[in-house]
Design a protein around this motif. Structure first.
Motif, PDB file in Angstrom:
ATOM      1  N   VAL A  84      12.482  10.551  11.904  1.00 34.32           N
ATOM      2  CA  VAL A  84      13.259  11.875  11.778  1.00 34.32           C
ATOM      3  C   VAL A  84      12.607  12.094  10.552  1.00 34.32           C
ATOM      4  O   VAL A  84      11.972  13.538  10.497  1.00 34.32           O
ATOM      5  N   GLN A  85      12.196  11.348   9.118  1.00 32.89           N
ATOM      6  CA  GLN A  85      11.820  11.160   8.072  1.00 32.89           C
ATOM      7  C   GLN A  85      10.180  12.159   8.329  1.00 32.89           C
ATOM      8  O   GLN A  85      10.318  13.043   7.600  1.00 32.89           O
ATOM      9  N   VAL A  86       9.693  11.416   9.164  1.00 33.43           N
ATOM     10  CA  VAL A  86       8.512  12.750   9.842  1.00 33.43           C
ATOM     11  C   VAL A  86       8.568  14.385  10.222  1.00 33.43           C
ATOM     12  O   VAL A  86       8.686  15.194   9.209  1.00 33.43           O
ATOM     13  N   ILE A  87       9.838  14.364  11.091  1.00 32.49           N
ATOM     14  CA  ILE A  87      10.295  15.768  11.620  1.00 32.49           C
ATOM     15  C   ILE A  87      10.850  16.240  10.679  1.00 32.49           C
ATOM     16  O   ILE A  87      10.464  17.482  10.041  1.00 32.49           O
ATOM     17  N   VAL A  88      11.882  15.820   9.886  1.00 33.43           N
ATOM     18  CA  VAL A  88      12.537  17.041   9.286  1.00 33.43           C
ATOM     19  C   VAL A  88      12.732  17.093   7.944  1.00 33.43           C
ATOM     20  O   VAL A  88      12.517  17.981   7.711  1.00 33.43           O
ATOM     21  N   TYR A  89      11.942  15.657   7.897  1.00 35.08           N
ATOM     22  CA  TYR A  89      11.263  16.202   5.538  1.00 35.08           C
ATOM     23  C   TYR A  89      10.077  16.935   5.588  1.00 35.08           C
ATOM     24  O   TYR A  89      10.324  17.824   5.210  1.00 35.08           O
ATOM     25  N   VAL A  90       9.275  16.478   5.896  1.00 34.42           N
ATOM     26  CA  VAL A  90       8.642  16.746   6.511  1.00 34.42           C
ATOM     27  C   VAL A  90       8.021  18.213   7.064  1.00 34.42           C
ATOM     28  O   VAL A  90       7.038  19.198   6.438  1.00 34.42           O
ATOM     29  N   SER A 137      12.370  17.005  -6.968  1.00 37.64           N
ATOM     30  CA  SER A 137      12.766  15.645  -7.575  1.00 37.64           C
ATOM     31  C   SER A 137      13.731  15.316  -7.255  1.00 37.64           C
ATOM     32  O   SER A 137      14.493  13.921  -7.313  1.00 37.64           O
ATOM     33  N   ILE A 138      15.099  16.716  -6.705  1.00 33.96           N
ATOM     34  CA  ILE A 138      16.250  15.812  -6.832  1.00 33.96           C
ATOM     35  C   ILE A 138      16.212  15.319  -4.615  1.00 33.96           C
ATOM     36  O   ILE A 138      16.310  14.047  -3.937  1.00 33.96           O
ATOM     37  N   GLU A 139      15.305  15.627  -3.918  1.00 28.42           N
ATOM     38  CA  GLU A 139      14.482  15.300  -2.608  1.00 28.42           C
ATOM     39  C   GLU A 139      13.752  13.714  -3.071  1.00 28.42           C
ATOM     40  O   GLU A 139      14.135  12.610  -1.688  1.00 28.42           O
ATOM     41  N   LEU A 140      13.072  14.182  -3.748  1.00 29.33           N
ATOM     42  CA  LEU A 140      12.814  12.141  -4.206  1.00 29.33           C
ATOM     43  C   LEU A 140      13.950  11.330  -4.300  1.00 29.33           C
ATOM     44  O   LEU A 140      13.887  10.279  -3.690  1.00 29.33           O
ATOM     45  N   MET A 141      14.595  11.938  -5.110  1.00 27.58           N
ATOM     46  CA  MET A 141      15.627  10.455  -5.336  1.00 27.58           C
ATOM     47  C   MET A 141      16.591  10.762  -3.895  1.00 27.58           C
ATOM     48  O   MET A 141      17.360   9.113  -3.894  1.00 27.58           O
ATOM     49  N   MET A 142      16.704  11.511  -3.146  1.00 24.54           N
ATOM     50  CA  MET A 142      17.768  10.677  -1.752  1.00 24.54           C
ATOM     51  C   MET A 142      16.720  10.136  -1.323  1.00 24.54           C
ATOM     52  O   MET A 142      17.526   8.850  -0.392  1.00 24.54           O
ATOM     53  N   ASN A 143      15.462  10.187  -1.331  1.00 26.12           N
ATOM     54  CA  ASN A 143      14.488   9.192  -0.754  1.00 26.12           C
ATOM     55  C   ASN A 143      15.110   8.222  -1.079  1.00 26.12           C
ATOM     56  O   ASN A 143      14.796   6.742  -0.200  1.00 26.12           O
ATOM     57  N   VAL A 179       1.107  -1.023   0.352  1.00 31.82           N
ATOM     58  CA  VAL A 179       0.181   0.177   0.184  1.00 31.82           C
ATOM     59  C   VAL A 179       0.689   1.470  -0.002  1.00 31.82           C
ATOM     60  O   VAL A 179       1.001   2.620  -0.623  1.00 31.82           O
ATOM     61  N   PHE A 180       1.728   1.517   0.629  1.00 32.30           N
ATOM     62  CA  PHE A 180       2.818   2.585   0.997  1.00 32.30           C
ATOM     63  C   PHE A 180       3.704   2.744  -0.309  1.00 32.30           C
ATOM     64  O   PHE A 180       3.801   3.611   0.033  1.00 32.30           O
ATOM     65  N   ALA A 181       4.151   1.343  -0.541  1.00 32.55           N
ATOM     66  CA  ALA A 181       4.879   1.486  -2.375  1.00 32.55           C
ATOM     67  C   ALA A 181       3.699   2.220  -3.511  1.00 32.55           C
ATOM     68  O   ALA A 181       4.385   3.297  -3.619  1.00 32.55           O
ATOM     69  N   ALA A 182       2.830   1.635  -3.485  1.00 30.68           N
ATOM     70  CA  ALA A 182       1.966   2.468  -4.527  1.00 30.68           C
ATOM     71  C   ALA A 182       1.389   3.941  -4.417  1.00 30.68           C
ATOM     72  O   ALA A 182       1.687   4.132  -5.358  1.00 30.68           O
ATOM     73  N   LEU A 183       1.531   4.100  -3.026  1.00 29.76           N
ATOM     74  CA  LEU A 183       1.268   5.769  -2.486  1.00 29.76           C
ATOM     75  C   LEU A 183       2.596   6.218  -2.941  1.00 29.76           C
ATOM     76  O   LEU A 183       1.894   7.770  -3.557  1.00 29.76           O
ATOM     77  N   ALA A 184       3.798   5.586  -2.660  1.00 28.12           N
ATOM     78  CA  ALA A 184       4.542   6.392  -2.147  1.00 28.12           C
ATOM     79  C   ALA A 184       4.867   6.626  -3.960  1.00 28.12           C
ATOM     80  O   ALA A 184       5.283   7.881  -4.621  1.00 28.12           O
ATOM     81  N   VAL A 185       4.938   6.134  -5.294  1.00 24.59           N
ATOM     82  CA  VAL A 185       5.222   6.136  -6.625  1.00 24.59           C
ATOM     83  C   VAL A 185       3.886   7.165  -7.448  1.00 24.59           C
ATOM     84  O   VAL A 185       4.476   7.715  -8.095  1.00 24.59           O
ATOM     85  N   ALA A 240       4.515  16.160   0.085  1.00 25.28           N
ATOM     86  CA  ALA A 240       4.502  15.486   1.269  1.00 25.28           C
ATOM     87  C   ALA A 240       4.215  14.217   1.704  1.00 25.28           C
ATOM     88  O   ALA A 240       4.023  13.425   2.213  1.00 25.28           O
ATOM     89  N   ALA A 241       2.775  13.435   0.600  1.00 25.20           N
ATOM     90  CA  ALA A 241       2.342  12.443   0.530  1.00 25.20           C
ATOM     91  C   ALA A 241       3.381  10.979   0.454  1.00 25.20           C
ATOM     92  O   ALA A 241       3.762  10.263   0.964  1.00 25.20           O
ATOM     93  N   THR A 242       4.348  11.407  -0.482  1.00 30.65           N
ATOM     94  CA  THR A 242       5.326  10.788  -0.515  1.00 30.65           C
ATOM     95  C   THR A 242       6.543  10.634   0.122  1.00 30.65           C
ATOM     96  O   THR A 242       6.650   9.067   0.326  1.00 30.65           O
ATOM     97  N   LEU A 243       6.893  11.503   0.752  1.00 31.51           N
ATOM     98  CA  LEU A 243       7.768  11.052   2.050  1.00 31.51           C
ATOM     99  C   LEU A 243       7.072  10.659   3.435  1.00 31.51           C
ATOM    100  O   LEU A 243       7.415   9.773   4.149  1.00 31.51           O
ATOM    101  N   LEU A 244       5.678  11.257   3.913  1.00 32.67           N
ATOM    102  CA  LEU A 244       5.140  10.561   4.065  1.00 32.67           C
ATOM    103  C   LEU A 244       4.900   8.347   4.268  1.00 32.67           C
ATOM    104  O   LEU A 244       5.199   7.732   4.746  1.00 32.67           O
ATOM    105  N   SER A 245       4.504   8.094   3.263  1.00 30.38           N
ATOM    106  CA  SER A 245       4.203   6.910   1.949  1.00 30.38           C
ATOM    107  C   SER A 245       6.114   6.457   2.406  1.00 30.38           C
ATOM    108  O   SER A 245       5.573   5.132   2.971  1.00 30.38           O
ATOM    109  N   VAL A 246       7.064   7.233   1.857  1.00 33.55           N
ATOM    110  CA  VAL A 246       8.330   6.455   2.475  1.00 33.55           C
ATOM    111  C   VAL A 246       8.355   6.695   4.231  1.00 33.55           C
ATOM    112  O   VAL A 246       9.595   5.194   4.365  1.00 33.55           O
TER     113      VAL A 246
END
Lengths: 176, 100
Positions: free
Chosen positions: A57-63, B34-40, A10-16, A36-42
């Motif tokens: 860390v992903q949620v706090i720093v990235y999003v 897109s660069i952020e996407l690649m780092m992910n 589910v998360f992989a499909a959402l991310a792509v 934001a949706a991609t980063l939360l799925s990751v």
């Protein structure tokens, strides 16, 4: 299928899907929301791998950090003009061919090597010298023990980036 | 258990989407995203191997990747603001001072 597998797919499909939205939507604000949706799925995928600290860390720093910075910059510059413009380069056909070649190559390599990636049993993290077993404790101990010097270098990199971005965005026009 | 190569294929897919975004879009904000996407995508690979091999070093490297991504975003957005002040555009095709 176990819960872990269902969650992963589910998360992989959402991310792509949301990553595709990032690069195809016209409005930059919509792209930022899709990112934001991609980063939360990751972050969810990190959870299925039992990397709980990294998910946080992903949620706090990235999003919470980087993406908010993006939205702030989008707010400072005008979006209306760039929406009506053409969105894609002239070289998009060549770029698409390159990308198809790239995904074919990566997919082929991973597919050929998939048997060597099968581990008999997922290895458990070795208990550390301090006897801690939790993910956050293990990451912290490795980061501040084995990788102390890279950690210090990373902090210098952040300092350089802060100074550089302040110097870049200081007002400097031709009149002055 | 999810096979390891599914994580790698997901990472490859996200990386390729990022490459397409960098190569085809004209808006500099989308290129930075897109660069952020690649780092992910790289982070997914690192953490997949970290989880499967039971070695925390991969997660520590993912933290370093996130650090570099934050530094890159700060400098990149500083460049975007400086660029917008001087040329009033987000289109990278109009930034051609160093092209010949």
């Amino acid at each position: 299928m176990s819960v872990e597998q269902v969650l992963f797919y589910v998360f992989a499909a959402l991310a792509v899907i949301s990553a595709l939205f990032v690069i195809t939507l016209k409005n930059v604000v919509h792209s930022a929301v899709a990112l934001a949706a991609t980063l939360l799925s990751v972050a969810g995928i990190f959870l299925t791998l039992h990397a709980e600290f990294l998910a946080g860390v992903q949620v706090i720093v990235y999003v919470g950090g980087i993406l908010v910075l993006f939205v702030f910059v989008i707010m400072l510059i005008s979006v209306e003009k760039s929406i009506v413009e053409r969105q894609f380069n002239k070289q998009w056909v060549i770029a698409l061919i390159t990308a198809v070649l790239l995904i074919a190559e990566l997919g082929f390599v991973v597919w050929r090597g998939k048997d060597s990636l099968v581990l008999a049993e997922p290895a458990q993290p070795a208990p550390s010298v301090l006897g801690v077993t939790g993910n956050t404790q293990l990451v912290g101990e490795t980061l501040y023990g084995q990788y102390l010097l890279p950690f210090e270098i990373a902090s210098i990199l952040l300092l350089v980036a802060i100074v550089g971005s302040v110097a870049l965005s200081k007002r400097k026009t031709q009149a002055e | 258990m999810v096979p390891t190569h599914h994580y790698l294929l997901l990472g490859a897919a996200l990386f390729t989407i990022g490459v397409v975004g960098v190569l085809t879009r004209r808006n500099i904000m989308v290129i930075l995203m897109s660069i952020e996407l690649m780092m992910n995508a790289v982070n997914i690979n690192l953490i997949a191997f970290s989880g499967r091999l039971g070695n925390v070093s991969g997660q520590v490297f993912a933290i370093f990747v996130i650090t570099v991504a934050a530094a890159e975003a700060a400098v990149g957005l500083g460049i975007v603001i400086a660029m917008f002040k001087n040329k009033e555009t987000m289109n990278i095709n109009e930034i051609d001072l160093m092209k010949w």
